[in-house]
Design an enzyme around this catalytic site. Structure first.
Site, short mmCIF file in Angstrom:
data_model
loop_
_atom_site.label_atom_id
_atom_site.label_comp_id
_atom_site.label_asym_id
_atom_site.label_seq_id
_atom_site.Cartn_x
_atom_site.Cartn_y
_atom_site.Cartn_z
N ARG A 66 -7.23 12.45 35.97
CA ARG A 66 -7.17 11.00 36.25
C ARG A 66 -6.67 10.25 35.03
O ARG A 66 -6.13 9.15 35.16
CB ARG A 66 -8.51 10.47 36.75
CG ARG A 66 -9.70 10.72 35.88
CD ARG A 66 -10.94 10.13 36.55
NE ARG A 66 -12.18 10.67 36.03
CZ ARG A 66 -13.35 10.37 36.54
NH1 ARG A 66 -13.45 9.55 37.56
NH2 ARG A 66 -14.46 10.89 36.03
N ASP A 67 -6.85 10.82 33.85
CA ASP A 67 -6.29 10.24 32.63
C ASP A 67 -5.16 11.17 32.19
O ASP A 67 -5.41 12.26 31.64
CB ASP A 67 -7.39 10.16 31.56
CG ASP A 67 -6.87 9.68 30.21
OD1 ASP A 67 -5.64 9.77 29.97
OD2 ASP A 67 -7.69 9.23 29.41
N ARG B 234 -5.25 12.72 28.62
CA ARG B 234 -6.14 13.86 28.41
C ARG B 234 -5.63 15.08 29.17
O ARG B 234 -5.78 16.22 28.73
CB ARG B 234 -7.58 13.50 28.79
CG ARG B 234 -8.21 12.55 27.75
CD ARG B 234 -9.70 12.36 27.96
NE ARG B 234 -9.95 11.57 29.14
CZ ARG B 234 -10.76 11.93 30.14
NH1 ARG B 234 -11.40 13.08 30.08
NH2 ARG B 234 -10.93 11.14 31.17
N ASN C 221 -11.49 20.96 42.54
CA ASN C 221 -12.51 21.17 41.51
C ASN C 221 -13.19 19.87 41.05
O ASN C 221 -14.37 19.87 40.72
CB ASN C 221 -11.84 21.86 40.31
CG ASN C 221 -12.73 21.88 39.08
OD1 ASN C 221 -13.61 22.71 38.96
ND2 ASN C 221 -12.50 20.95 38.15
N SER D 194 -21.50 24.61 45.17
CA SER D 194 -22.59 24.81 44.21
C SER D 194 -23.72 25.52 44.94
O SER D 194 -23.85 25.38 46.16
CB SER D 194 -23.08 23.43 43.73
OG SER D 194 -24.31 23.56 43.05
N TYR E 146 -25.55 14.45 45.09
CA TYR E 146 -24.69 15.58 44.70
C TYR E 146 -24.84 16.74 45.68
O TYR E 146 -23.85 17.28 46.18
CB TYR E 146 -25.06 16.02 43.28
CG TYR E 146 -24.24 17.21 42.79
CD1 TYR E 146 -22.95 17.03 42.31
CD2 TYR E 146 -24.78 18.50 42.80
CE1 TYR E 146 -22.20 18.12 41.88
CE2 TYR E 146 -24.04 19.58 42.37
CZ TYR E 146 -22.75 19.39 41.90
OH TYR E 146 -22.00 20.47 41.48
N SER F 237 -23.36 16.13 49.10
CA SER F 237 -21.88 16.08 49.08
C SER F 237 -21.31 17.49 49.07
O SER F 237 -20.26 17.76 49.66
CB SER F 237 -21.37 15.27 47.88
OG SER F 237 -21.54 15.98 46.66
N LYS F 238 -21.99 18.39 48.39
CA LYS F 238 -21.51 19.78 48.33
C LYS F 238 -21.84 20.54 49.62
O LYS F 238 -21.08 21.41 50.04
CB LYS F 238 -22.11 20.49 47.10
CG LYS F 238 -21.64 19.91 45.76
CD LYS F 238 -20.15 20.15 45.54
CE LYS F 238 -19.69 19.73 44.15
NZ LYS F 238 -18.26 19.97 43.92
P1 NAP Z 1 -17.07 18.49 34.33
O1 NAP Z 1 -17.04 19.20 33.04
O2 NAP Z 1 -17.87 17.24 34.47
O3 NAP Z 1 -15.55 18.22 34.77
C1 NAP Z 1 -15.31 17.52 35.96
C2 NAP Z 1 -13.83 17.26 36.07
O4 NAP Z 1 -13.61 16.49 37.27
C3 NAP Z 1 -13.27 16.42 34.92
O5 NAP Z 1 -11.94 16.80 34.67
C4 NAP Z 1 -13.31 15.02 35.50
O6 NAP Z 1 -12.38 14.12 34.91
C5 NAP Z 1 -12.90 15.33 36.92
N1 NAP Z 1 -13.18 14.22 37.83
C6 NAP Z 1 -14.37 13.70 38.18
N2 NAP Z 1 -14.20 12.68 39.05
C7 NAP Z 1 -12.86 12.60 39.26
C8 NAP Z 1 -12.05 11.75 40.04
N3 NAP Z 1 -12.58 10.78 40.79
N4 NAP Z 1 -10.70 11.95 40.04
C9 NAP Z 1 -10.16 12.92 39.29
N5 NAP Z 1 -10.87 13.74 38.49
C10 NAP Z 1 -12.21 13.56 38.49
O7 NAP Z 1 -17.60 19.43 35.50
P2 NAP Z 1 -17.56 21.03 35.68
O8 NAP Z 1 -18.89 21.54 35.31
O9 NAP Z 1 -16.35 21.59 35.05
O10 NAP Z 1 -17.48 21.11 37.27
C11 NAP Z 1 -16.32 21.52 37.97
C12 NAP Z 1 -16.71 21.76 39.41
O11 NAP Z 1 -17.71 22.79 39.49
C13 NAP Z 1 -17.31 20.54 40.12
O12 NAP Z 1 -16.88 20.52 41.46
C14 NAP Z 1 -18.80 20.81 40.05
O13 NAP Z 1 -19.50 20.13 41.08
C15 NAP Z 1 -18.82 22.31 40.23
N6 NAP Z 1 -20.05 22.95 39.73
C16 NAP Z 1 -20.35 22.91 38.41
C17 NAP Z 1 -21.52 23.55 37.96
C18 NAP Z 1 -21.89 23.61 36.51
O14 NAP Z 1 -22.98 24.15 36.20
N7 NAP Z 1 -21.09 23.11 35.59
C19 NAP Z 1 -22.35 24.19 38.89
C20 NAP Z 1 -22.02 24.22 40.23
C21 NAP Z 1 -20.85 23.58 40.64
P3 NAP Z 1 -12.79 13.21 33.62
O15 NAP Z 1 -12.74 14.11 32.43
O16 NAP Z 1 -11.74 12.15 33.63
O17 NAP Z 1 -14.17 12.68 33.89
#
Ligand code: NAP
Length: 245
Positions: A39-40, A43, A91, A145, A168, A171-172
């Site tokens: 979105r940015d 970055r 993602n 998740s 959360y 939604s999942k």
């Molecule tokens: P993260 O580090 O918070 O990264 C999330 C990414 O999504 C970032 O690039 C963020 O962009 C982007 N994002 C959020 N809202 C957005 C929007 N409206 N438009 C465009 N981009 C958007 O999360 P993560 O842990 O890598 O998670 C990735 C996926 O895995 C997610 O679907 C999450 O629900 C799932 N998941 C994660 C975990 C875990 O333990 N980490 C566990 C189960 C499932 P910005 O940098 O601009 O905010």
């Protein structure tokens, strides 16, 4: 007029950091040209430069997933430039429940969460489906998740039984429903649609307390994005293991 690419083309949303960036890296390693959704775009470009420095093929696409204009622009770019999309990895997501519980979660938290984690995923997938249909073997991976699983949530012996952020989690769960329904609609095509539970992963969302690193976290979405013709569709996996709905 679409440019023919020898490489498979993948789009990863929210790929500027975390599991998304690592998924982009692992797909790059497997020879994909990766569209890094961010979105940015600034970055996103930093992420792209890091992938290119490792020898991978990548470009940034500006993609706020809740923006209809961004989704349309990306779908147009993919169709015009590549004429197909081999893998879509949905993602990007947010987790903003904080300490709220089901009895007091705010309406705007539920709506913002569903806008980003559910409605945007459906709209983006619909916008890109014409290009995915043009791939010989389209793959759609929806990041889910363990917290999506009503089976886990109903099991008092599950490690996260007492962790219940409704917005959360619901939604999942809804993303899992989309996965099953879209897979059914596309069952007579080469396209496979699956839900990935990456596990609890060290990222900004997962925190440093998580046991898995991003390499391990990206394993499930990458596996599902690169499934062969005999692979499953309409399923929910964590590191090769089917998860309960
Ligand atoms: P993260 O580090 O918070 O990264 C999330 C990414 O999504 C970032 O690039 C963020 O962009 C982007 N994002 C959020 N809202 C957005 C929007 N409206 N438009 C465009 N981009 C958007 O999360 P993560 O842990 O890598 O998670 C990735 C996926 O895995 C997610 O679907 C999450 O629900 C799932 N998941 C994660 C975990 C875990 O333990 N980490 C566990 C189960 C499932 P910005 O940098 O601009 O905010």
């Amino acid at each position: 007029m679409a440019t023919q690419s020898n490489k498979k083309v993948a789009l990863v949303t929210g790929a500027n950091k975390g599991i998304g960036l690592e998924t982009a890296r692992q797909l790059g390693k497997r020879g994909y040209h990766v569209l890094v959704g961010a979105r940015d775009p600034g970055r996103g470009q930093v992420a792209v430069e890091s992938l290119k420095a490792e020898g991978f093929s990548a470009e940034v696409v500006k993609l706020e997933v809740t923006s209809d204009a961004d989704r349309k622009a990306v779908a147009h770019h993919v169709a015009e430039r590549y004429g197909k999309l081999d893998a879509l990895i949905n993602n990007a997501a947010i987790a903003i429940d904080g300490d709220a519980r089901s009895s007091n979660v705010a309406d705007d938290v539920l709506r913002k969460t569903f806008d980003a984690n559910f409605f945007a995923v459906i709209a983006l997938t619909q916008a890109l489906l014409p290009s995915i249909r043009k791939s010989e073997a389209g793959r759609i991976v929806n990041l889910s998740s363990g917290l999506a699983s009503l089976g886990f949530h109903s099991d008092p012996s599950w490690s996260f039984y007492d962790f219940k952020p409704l917005a959360y989690d619901a939604s999942k769960t809804a993303i899992n429903a989309f996965t099953v329904h879209l897979a059914h609609e596309l069952k007579d095509t080469p396209i496979k649609v699956n839900a990935a539970d990456p596990g609890w992963v060290k990222t900004d969302m997962g925190s440093d307390a998580a046991p898995l690193n991003v390499t391990e976290g990206a394993e499930t979405p990458v596996t599902l994005a690169t499934l062969g013709p005999d692979g499953p569709t309409g399923a929910f996996f964590h590191r090769g293991k089917k998860q309960p709905w």
